[in-house]
Design an enzyme around this catalytic site. Structure first.
Site, PDB file in Angstrom:
ATOM      1  CB  CYS A  64      -0.990  -0.005   1.162  1.00  0.00           C
ATOM      2  SG  CYS A  64      -0.272  -0.057   2.814  1.00  0.00           S
ATOM      3  CG  HIS A  92      -4.834   0.658   3.485  1.00  0.00           C
ATOM      4  ND1 HIS A  92      -3.968  -0.005   2.644  1.00  0.00           N
ATOM      5  CD2 HIS A  92      -5.812   1.176   2.685  1.00  0.00           C
ATOM      6  CE1 HIS A  92      -4.400   0.103   1.404  1.00  0.00           C
ATOM      7  NE2 HIS A  92      -5.521   0.814   1.401  1.00  0.00           N
ATOM      8  CG  ASP A 142      -6.460   2.595  -1.587  1.00  0.00           C
ATOM      9  OD1 ASP A 142      -5.317   2.362  -2.021  1.00  0.00           O
ATOM     10  OD2 ASP A 142      -6.913   2.069  -0.559  1.00  0.00           O
TER      11      ASP A 142
END
Length: 228
Positions: free
Chosen positions: A54, A112, A135
């Site tokens: 991530c 995250h 994202d």
């Protein structure tokens, strides 16, 4: 928009994700120290670069969006919920021995990382311009591809989960309730369960970005959610 060009899942984008622990045929995600080397390798090989997680996806997306002139910041959410069922809760099912049952893949990650991008939103009702969550990490499919956002921070904070572009998913990442269930007979009566405990403030902690002009953490939790 941006994310499809960064992750390699659907459109042969820049970066392949890998959470297996085996990176023998590529570069371990923790070895990258910036996005320049990744983008240069992708430009040279014309193939997705191995590997990212991530924070790597977020770093590459930050560079790409800033190159396009779009203000972008990397965002870290600690105790980040991954709601796979779309019910705004992280459900944990236990048997009578306290062993976890594989009824759902809901989870809470230690952290995250995604991005906020600053833009106008003529596609939404008035008042949703500004920071939008985006994202690039391939988690769940949205509209058939691995993408998430752009979701207006104002909508996320106000719980307006009906608005388009994954507002419901991002809201859950920072605001989902953690619920523990007891399933007395998982084999014969799996649908019969008892709610044991509910944690309303288990996720969405210390949401952070880098402060402008300073090598310091800036807490932006209140931009995403109300005080708990």
């Amino acid at each position: 928009m941006g994310v499809l060009q960064v992750n390699a899942n659907d459109e042969n984008g820049v970066l392949c994700g890998n959470w297996s622990g085996d990176y023998s045929d590529g570069t371990p995600p923790v070895h990258w120290t910036g996005s320049l080397a990744i983008l240069q390798e992708y430009h040279k090989s014309r193939k997705p670069v191995c590997y990212g997680q991530c924070w790597v996806f977020s770093g590459v997306l930050t560079t790409v969006m800033r190159c396009l002139g779009i203000p972008t910041r990397s965002v870290t959410n600690f105790c980040s919920a991954h709601d796979t069922q779309g019910n705004l809760t992280i459900d944990i099912y236990l048997d009578q021995r306290g062993q976890r049952l594989d009824i759902t893949t809901d989870s809470i990650w230690n952290f995250h990382v995604w991005n906020d991008v600053w833009m106008k939103r003529p596609d939404l009702p008035e008042g949703y311009d500004g920071w939008q969550a985006l994202d690039a990490t391939p988690q769940e499919k949205s509209e058939g591809v691995h993408q998430c956002g752009p979701s207006a921070l104002k909508a996320i904070k106000n719980g307006e989960v009906y608005l388009a572009h994954d507002t419901k998913f991002v809201f859950a990442e920072v605001n989902a309730d953690r619920i523990i269930w007891l399933v007395k007979d998982p084999v014969r009566e799996p649908e019969k369960m008892i709610r044991l405990r509910e944690h309303r403030s288990a996720v969405g902690k210390n949401i952070s970005t880098k402060a402008v002009g300073k090598d310091m953490r800036q807490d932006i939790t209140m931009e995403y959610k109300f005080a708990e």
